[in-house]
Design a protein around this motif. Structure first.
Motif, PDB file in Angstrom:
ATOM      1  N   LYS A  46      23.413  25.340 -37.555  1.00 42.16           N
ATOM      2  CA  LYS A  46      24.308  25.866 -38.580  1.00 42.16           C
ATOM      3  C   LYS A  46      25.782  25.886 -38.194  1.00 42.16           C
ATOM      4  N   GLU A  47      26.106  25.865 -36.940  1.00 41.10           N
ATOM      5  CA  GLU A  47      27.515  25.975 -36.546  1.00 41.10           C
ATOM      6  C   GLU A  47      28.019  24.794 -35.727  1.00 41.10           C
ATOM      7  N   ILE A  48      27.234  23.719 -35.675  1.00 37.98           N
ATOM      8  CA  ILE A  48      27.633  22.575 -34.851  1.00 37.98           C
ATOM      9  C   ILE A  48      27.468  21.265 -35.620  1.00 37.98           C
ATOM     10  N   GLU A  49      28.203  20.269 -35.171  1.00 42.33           N
ATOM     11  CA  GLU A  49      28.036  18.910 -35.706  1.00 42.33           C
ATOM     12  C   GLU A  49      26.701  18.363 -35.209  1.00 42.33           C
ATOM     13  N   PHE A  50      26.028  17.585 -36.056  1.00 41.06           N
ATOM     14  CA  PHE A  50      24.744  17.007 -35.663  1.00 41.06           C
ATOM     15  C   PHE A  50      24.498  15.707 -36.417  1.00 41.06           C
ATOM     16  N   SER A  51      23.540  14.963 -35.920  1.00 41.13           N
ATOM     17  CA  SER A  51      23.113  13.720 -36.570  1.00 41.13           C
ATOM     18  C   SER A  51      21.616  13.818 -36.855  1.00 41.13           C
ATOM     19  N   ALA A  52      21.101  12.868 -37.595  1.00 36.89           N
ATOM     20  CA  ALA A  52      19.663  12.836 -37.862  1.00 36.89           C
ATOM     21  C   ALA A  52      18.893  12.687 -36.547  1.00 36.89           C
ATOM     22  N   THR A  53      19.461  11.989 -35.580  1.00 35.60           N
ATOM     23  CA  THR A  53      18.818  11.849 -34.266  1.00 35.60           C
ATOM     24  C   THR A  53      18.711  13.205 -33.573  1.00 35.60           C
ATOM     25  N   ASP A  54      19.760  14.025 -33.680  1.00 34.38           N
ATOM     26  CA  ASP A  54      19.708  15.374 -33.105  1.00 34.38           C
ATOM     27  C   ASP A  54      18.599  16.196 -33.754  1.00 34.38           C
ATOM     28  N   ILE A  55      18.461  16.060 -35.056  1.00 33.37           N
ATOM     29  CA  ILE A  55      17.418  16.784 -35.786  1.00 33.37           C
ATOM     30  C   ILE A  55      16.044  16.308 -35.313  1.00 33.37           C
ATOM     31  N   ALA A  56      15.853  15.002 -35.228  1.00 30.89           N
ATOM     32  CA  ALA A  56      14.579  14.442 -34.771  1.00 30.89           C
ATOM     33  C   ALA A  56      14.253  14.930 -33.361  1.00 30.89           C
ATOM     34  N   ASN A  57      15.238  14.944 -32.484  1.00 30.12           N
ATOM     35  CA  ASN A  57      15.019  15.433 -31.121  1.00 30.12           C
ATOM     36  C   ASN A  57      14.554  16.888 -31.131  1.00 30.12           C
ATOM     37  N   ALA A  58      15.180  17.704 -31.946  1.00 28.46           N
ATOM     38  CA  ALA A  58      14.799  19.117 -32.041  1.00 28.46           C
ATOM     39  C   ALA A  58      13.372  19.268 -32.557  1.00 28.46           C
ATOM     40  N   LEU A  59      13.007  18.456 -33.546  1.00 27.12           N
ATOM     41  CA  LEU A  59      11.651  18.516 -34.089  1.00 27.12           C
ATOM     42  C   LEU A  59      10.610  18.142 -33.036  1.00 27.12           C
ATOM     43  N   VAL A  60      10.884  17.090 -32.271  1.00 23.18           N
ATOM     44  CA  VAL A  60       9.954  16.641 -31.231  1.00 23.18           C
ATOM     45  C   VAL A  60       9.827  17.699 -30.134  1.00 23.18           C
ATOM     46  N   GLU A  61      10.938  18.335 -29.787  1.00 20.52           N
ATOM     47  CA  GLU A  61      10.916  19.360 -28.740  1.00 20.52           C
ATOM     48  C   GLU A  61      10.193  20.630 -29.184  1.00 20.52           C
ATOM     49  N   GLU A  62      10.330  20.999 -30.449  1.00 18.61           N
ATOM     50  CA  GLU A  62       9.800  22.273 -30.943  1.00 18.61           C
ATOM     51  C   GLU A  62       8.363  22.178 -31.453  1.00 18.61           C
ATOM     52  N   TYR A  63       8.004  21.045 -32.032  1.00 24.87           N
ATOM     53  CA  TYR A  63       6.708  20.903 -32.688  1.00 24.87           C
ATOM     54  C   TYR A  63       5.909  19.749 -32.079  1.00 24.87           C
ATOM     55  N   ASP A  64       4.624  19.785 -32.305  1.00 25.19           N
ATOM     56  CA  ASP A  64       3.737  18.707 -31.860  1.00 25.19           C
ATOM     57  C   ASP A  64       3.783  17.606 -32.925  1.00 25.19           C
ATOM     58  N   ILE A  65       4.784  16.748 -32.815  1.00 27.58           N
ATOM     59  CA  ILE A  65       5.051  15.726 -33.829  1.00 27.58           C
ATOM     60  C   ILE A  65       5.473  14.440 -33.125  1.00 27.58           C
ATOM     61  N   ASP A  66       5.020  13.309 -33.642  1.00 32.78           N
ATOM     62  CA  ASP A  66       5.411  12.044 -32.998  1.00 32.78           C
ATOM     63  C   ASP A  66       6.821  11.647 -33.432  1.00 32.78           C
ATOM     64  N   ARG A  67       7.426  10.805 -32.652  1.00 31.37           N
ATOM     65  CA  ARG A  67       8.833  10.431 -32.839  1.00 31.37           C
ATOM     66  C   ARG A  67       9.083   9.794 -34.210  1.00 31.37           C
ATOM     67  N   GLU A  68       8.205   8.915 -34.637  1.00 29.28           N
ATOM     68  CA  GLU A  68       8.401   8.211 -35.915  1.00 29.28           C
ATOM     69  C   GLU A  68       8.432   9.192 -37.089  1.00 29.28           C
ATOM     70  N   LEU A  69       7.502  10.131 -37.105  1.00 26.78           N
ATOM     71  CA  LEU A  69       7.481  11.121 -38.184  1.00 26.78           C
ATOM     72  C   LEU A  69       8.687  12.051 -38.081  1.00 26.78           C
ATOM     73  N   ALA A  70       9.063  12.419 -36.864  1.00 27.11           N
ATOM     74  CA  ALA A  70      10.238  13.277 -36.670  1.00 27.11           C
ATOM     75  C   ALA A  70      11.498  12.612 -37.222  1.00 27.11           C
ATOM     76  N   GLU A  71      11.659  11.318 -36.980  1.00 28.85           N
ATOM     77  CA  GLU A  71      12.832  10.600 -37.495  1.00 28.85           C
ATOM     78  C   GLU A  71      12.812  10.531 -39.014  1.00 28.85           C
TER      79      GLU A  71
END
Length: 88
Positions: A46-71
């Protein structure tokens, strides 16, 4: 991309919703509800610049999700931010 600071998340009747802060209070004419994952992403970015790649990285780190679905989900989430006017 960055989430606009004009918007805040509030818990209303057990739902996490985004509201626009206005000069005279909150604009309740448009309410956007967040699920658990969207709330996690909102709070993380909410308070920082980000990209879709940053979002995908966060999803992979936080949840049991494969990279393709995270992207795919990250791109969809970013698209929704833009579509709903929530980004700067």
């Amino acid at each position: 991309m960055k989430i606009s600071n004009k918007f805040k998340v509030r818990s209303i009747a057990g739902e996490n919703v985004i509201i626009k802060q206005g000069r005279f209070g909150a604009d309740m004419t448009k309410i956007i509800s967040l699920n658990e994952t969207s709330l996690f992403l909102w709070n993380k970015f909410k308070e920082i610049e980000f990209s879709a790649t940053d979002i995908a990285n966060a999803l992979v780190e936080e949840y049991d999700i494969d990279r393709e679905l995270a992207e795919k989900d990250a791109n969809a989430w970013c698209d929704r931010l833009v579509e709903c006017g929530l980004s700067e």
